[in-house]
Design a protein around this motif. Structure first.
Motif, mmCIF file in Angstrom:
data_model
loop_
_atom_site.group_PDB
_atom_site.id
_atom_site.type_symbol
_atom_site.label_atom_id
_atom_site.label_comp_id
_atom_site.label_asym_id
_atom_site.label_seq_id
_atom_site.Cartn_x
_atom_site.Cartn_y
_atom_site.Cartn_z
ATOM 1 N N LYS A 173 0.857 -1.183 0.000
ATOM 2 C CA LYS A 173 0.000 0.000 0.000
ATOM 3 C C LYS A 173 0.892 1.231 0.000
ATOM 4 C CE LYS A 173 -3.965 2.285 0.541
ATOM 5 N NZ LYS A 173 -5.020 2.322 -0.485
ATOM 6 N N ASP A 174 0.762 2.062 -1.015
ATOM 7 C CA ASP A 174 1.558 3.278 -1.140
ATOM 8 C C ASP A 174 3.054 2.980 -1.056
ATOM 9 O OD1 ASP A 174 -0.805 4.749 -1.302
ATOM 10 O OD2 ASP A 174 -0.895 5.032 0.878
ATOM 11 N N GLY A 175 3.456 1.875 -1.680
ATOM 12 C CA GLY A 175 4.867 1.519 -1.733
ATOM 13 C C GLY A 175 5.397 0.809 -0.509
ATOM 14 N N GLU A 176 4.561 0.631 0.539
ATOM 15 C CA GLU A 176 4.993 -0.026 1.772
ATOM 16 C C GLU A 176 4.299 -1.375 1.910
ATOM 17 O OE1 GLU A 176 7.225 1.054 3.912
ATOM 18 O OE2 GLU A 176 7.589 2.970 2.879
ATOM 19 N N THR A 177 5.087 -2.398 2.309
ATOM 20 C CA THR A 177 4.512 -3.732 2.528
ATOM 21 C C THR A 177 3.585 -3.695 3.734
ATOM 22 O OG1 THR A 177 6.456 -4.832 1.600
ATOM 23 C CG2 THR A 177 5.019 -6.153 3.007
ATOM 24 N N VAL A 178 2.387 -4.223 3.568
ATOM 25 C CA VAL A 178 1.412 -4.257 4.657
ATOM 26 C C VAL A 178 1.853 -5.297 5.685
ATOM 27 C CG1 VAL A 178 -0.998 -4.656 5.284
ATOM 28 C CG2 VAL A 178 -0.437 -3.570 3.090
ATOM 29 N N GLU A 179 1.956 -4.863 6.935
ATOM 30 C CA GLU A 179 2.415 -5.759 7.990
ATOM 31 C C GLU A 179 1.446 -6.926 8.179
ATOM 32 O OE1 GLU A 179 3.629 -5.620 12.763
ATOM 33 O OE2 GLU A 179 3.018 -3.787 11.705
ATOM 34 N N GLY A 180 1.992 -8.140 8.221
ATOM 35 C CA GLY A 180 1.185 -9.334 8.424
ATOM 36 C C GLY A 180 0.483 -9.825 7.181
ATOM 37 N N ALA A 181 0.734 -9.190 6.029
ATOM 38 C CA ALA A 181 0.064 -9.593 4.789
ATOM 39 C C ALA A 181 1.084 -10.098 3.780
ATOM 40 C CB ALA A 181 -0.739 -8.433 4.209
ATOM 41 N N ASP A 182 2.048 -10.911 4.244
ATOM 42 C CA ASP A 182 3.028 -11.494 3.341
ATOM 43 C C ASP A 182 3.290 -12.942 3.735
ATOM 44 O OD1 ASP A 182 4.189 -10.415 5.715
ATOM 45 O OD2 ASP A 182 6.174 -10.782 4.857
ATOM 46 N N ILE A 183 3.470 -13.806 2.743
ATOM 47 C CA ILE A 183 3.754 -15.216 2.967
ATOM 48 C C ILE A 183 4.855 -15.650 2.013
ATOM 49 C CG2 ILE A 183 1.479 -15.888 3.859
ATOM 50 C CD1 ILE A 183 0.691 -16.731 1.073
ATOM 51 N N THR A 184 5.604 -16.681 2.415
ATOM 52 C CA THR A 184 6.723 -17.174 1.616
ATOM 53 C C THR A 184 6.638 -18.687 1.487
ATOM 54 O OG1 THR A 184 8.122 -15.368 2.424
ATOM 55 C CG2 THR A 184 9.243 -17.243 1.402
ATOM 56 N N GLY A 185 6.876 -19.182 0.278
ATOM 57 C CA GLY A 185 6.899 -20.621 0.049
ATOM 58 C C GLY A 185 5.576 -21.296 0.312
ATOM 59 N N PHE A 186 4.489 -20.620 -0.021
ATOM 60 C CA PHE A 186 3.147 -21.134 0.269
ATOM 61 C C PHE A 186 2.637 -21.965 -0.903
ATOM 62 C CE2 PHE A 186 -1.537 -20.512 0.285
ATOM 63 C CZ PHE A 186 -1.808 -21.110 1.508
ATOM 64 N N SER A 187 2.126 -23.169 -0.611
ATOM 65 C CA SER A 187 1.571 -24.038 -1.652
ATOM 66 C C SER A 187 0.069 -23.801 -1.741
ATOM 67 C CB SER A 187 1.847 -25.507 -1.325
ATOM 68 O OG SER A 187 1.288 -26.352 -2.325
ATOM 69 N N TYR A 188 -0.382 -23.541 -2.963
ATOM 70 C CA TYR A 188 -1.792 -23.183 -3.163
ATOM 71 C C TYR A 188 -2.297 -23.855 -4.430
ATOM 72 C CZ TYR A 188 -5.885 -20.309 -4.275
ATOM 73 O OH TYR A 188 -7.145 -19.869 -4.593
ATOM 74 N N GLN A 189 -3.526 -24.378 -4.370
ATOM 75 C CA GLN A 189 -4.124 -25.007 -5.550
ATOM 76 C C GLN A 189 -4.932 -23.977 -6.327
ATOM 77 O OE1 GLN A 189 -6.896 -28.245 -4.825
ATOM 78 N NE2 GLN A 189 -6.449 -29.156 -6.838
ATOM 79 N N VAL A 190 -4.593 -23.785 -7.552
ATOM 80 C CA VAL A 190 -5.277 -22.805 -8.408
ATOM 81 C C VAL A 190 -6.741 -23.212 -8.577
ATOM 82 C CG1 VAL A 190 -5.311 -21.690 -10.656
ATOM 83 C CG2 VAL A 190 -3.122 -22.364 -9.635
ATOM 84 N N GLY A 191 -7.617 -22.249 -8.328
ATOM 85 C CA GLY A 191 -9.046 -22.511 -8.451
ATOM 86 C C GLY A 191 -9.723 -22.870 -7.147
ATOM 87 N N ARG A 192 -8.937 -23.032 -6.080
ATOM 88 C CA ARG A 192 -9.538 -23.409 -4.798
ATOM 89 C C ARG A 192 -10.329 -22.257 -4.193
ATOM 90 N NH1 ARG A 192 -5.411 -25.242 -0.293
ATOM 91 N NH2 ARG A 192 -4.960 -23.005 -0.360
ATOM 92 N N GLY A 193 -9.840 -21.032 -4.366
ATOM 93 C CA GLY A 193 -10.533 -19.868 -3.827
ATOM 94 C C GLY A 193 -10.379 -19.744 -2.327
#
Length: 481
Positions: A173-193
């Motif tokens: 937001k406005d060039g700053e990373t939102v605290e607590g809204a970042d994840i790394t190496g997350f596995s996600y199934q496309v279409g799961r929603g």
């Protein structure tokens, strides 16, 4: 002691009480003893000060006032019992008058249980949906098993619906990373929603090593409802490889040796679950049919308190989920007025149901065993995600056992009503509830009668039968005197 009742409304009473002064003597003696232990008078041991000296030291009026404080509650309880009233709110004491050699008089107003006649539950009828187990139901379960035992294989192609991606994601937001809204190496199934709006569309077509930014809104946090930039980086695209559907898979995924045995077991499990769903629907339908037969006035104070409690609970749940009430109503397709009307109806129905079920339980003299009480609290703890022992200790420390017992007794009352009702499915077949077990199987009536078991308790387990009514009426219980 004399008392009189004035019915201010069908749900509110005014009780007038008069206690002759001579009946205050035990409380007066106790007041002298209490004060004697609290004051120091030269020449007398603590606790041995005569009443005449106490009258001179602290005053006769103070002693009488102490006696009245002790007598007031017991006199009120006795008068309520003699008049056959059931308070539903804390009595508001007024017009208090007392004096030396004068009777103690006072009045008390409170909400009361209204008078009503029980409906004829033997004539209740209800219709529920048929139980239908389709091949598609079984195939869905088999597919779920296959996905549990699937393997993920890296592929060098764009991600498609159903693929898994390993990704890094952050909100900016406005060039700053939102605290607590970042994840790394997350596995996600496309279409799961279920994560962020637009994520599935953004991931579709991405390849390993590719970056992308799109605009969306966060579901929670301080920026909920505001547009933010979502930056994603895909490090892997993986294809799900399902095991072959054969006897070998059946042996791997279950205790069965053949695929036919596995699918037959899955079909039976689905059937049992649908029986339980049908039984729950029957319970709700019978309860609704019963409520249609009664018109019982509900104290507005109880309705107001319950409405406020539910609104507060819902606001807390929405806040924990990072959702506003406006967003919730939008998703539900309701206006604020429609929501309030529905909430008011549910509260009134739950209170009326509590009145009726409590009366049926009282007349039926349902007994509660210690094991039932313990099992009920353990299940409640599990449903709340709490340690069972801590939950039980809390209930004991805060004297909530009467509420728990009330829940169980209402559950038994509801089960007995459903047992006596005529329930059929859409095809006109009678729905068998008398021998339905908690696991969805049917018990042998002959064996149960031989063992002396109560079929009413087998048909609808206490927690299943009472859950909805108990949950909705729980806070109403706490308002009773």
């Amino acid at each position: 002691m004399k008392s009189a009742v004035e019915n201010l409304s069908p749900t509110r009473a005014k009780l007038t009480v008069e206690v002759p002064f001579e009946e205050l003597k035990p409380s007066l003696d106790a007041a002298y003893q209490k004060i004697a232990r609290q004051i120091n008078v030269p020449g007398f041991r603590r606790g041995k000060v005569p009443p005449q000296i106490i009258d001179k030291q602290v005053g006769r009026e103070a002693v009488i006032g102490e006696a009245v404080n002790e007598q007031l509650q017991s006199a009120l309880v006795e008068a309520i019992r003699e008049e056959g009233l059931t308070p539903l709110s804390q009595p508001e004491v007024d017009d208090l008058d007392f004096g030396d050699d004068k009777p103690l008089t006072f009045s008390a107003e409170f909400d009361t249980l209204p008078e009503f006649d029980l409906p004829d539950t033997s004539a209740l009828t209800a219709t529920v949906d048929d139980i239908e187990v389709t091949d598609a139901d079984v195939e869905e379960q088999v597919q779920g098993l296959r996905e549990r035992f699937a393997t993920l294989i890296d592929v060098e192609r764009p991600a498609a619906d159903g693929d898994f991606v390993v990704m890094d994601m952050k909100a900016v937001k406005d060039g700053e990373t939102v605290e607590g809204a970042d994840i790394t190496g997350f596995s996600y199934q496309v279409g799961r929603g279920g994560m962020i709006d637009g994520l599935d569309e953004a991931l579709t077509g991405m390849t390993a090593g590719e970056d992308k930014t799109f605009t969306s809104q966060l579901a929670g946090g301080d920026l909920v409802g505001q547009d933010v930039d979502i930056e994603i980086t895909v490090s892997q695209v993986q294809e799900q490889e399902l095991p072959e559907l054969d006897d070998e898979f059946a042996e791997t995924a279950s205790e069965f040796e053949t695929l036919d045995e596995l699918t037959a077991d899955l079909r039976e499990r689905i059937t049992r679950n649908k029986r339980l769903e049908q039984a729950a629907a029957a319970r709700d339908a019978v309860l609704e049919s019963m409520l249609d037969q009664v018109e019982i006035p509900v104290p507005e104070g109880i309705v107001t308190d319950e409405l406020n409690a539910r609104r507060q609970s819902m606001e807390q749940q929405l806040a924990m989920a990072g959702m506003t009430m406006e967003k919730y109503l939008e998703d539900e397709g309701q206006t604020q007025e429609e929501f309030e009307a529905e909430l008011d109806r549910r509260v009134r129905d739950s209170v009326v149901a509590q009145f009726v079920l409590d009366r049926i339980a009282e007349e039926g003299e349902f007994e509660i065993e210690q094991q039932e009480l313990t099992e009920h609290m353990v299940r409640r703890a599990q449903q709340a995600g709490q340690d069972p022992q801590e939950y039980v200790n809390h209930m004991l420390e805060h004297n909530h056992l009467p509420e728990v017992v009330g829940e169980i007794r209402r559950g038994k009352a509801l089960a007995s009503i459903v047992e006596n009702a005529t329930v059929t499915d859409q095809s006109g077949n009678t729905v068998e509830l008398a021998t339905l077990q908690p696991d969805g199987t049917y018990a042998d009536p002959a064996e149960q009668q031989a063992e002396g078991e109560d079929l009413t308790e087998v048909s609808l387990p206490v927690d299943e039968g009472a859950a909805e009514v108990a949950d909705e009426a729980e806070e109403s219980d706490e308002s009773k005197a």
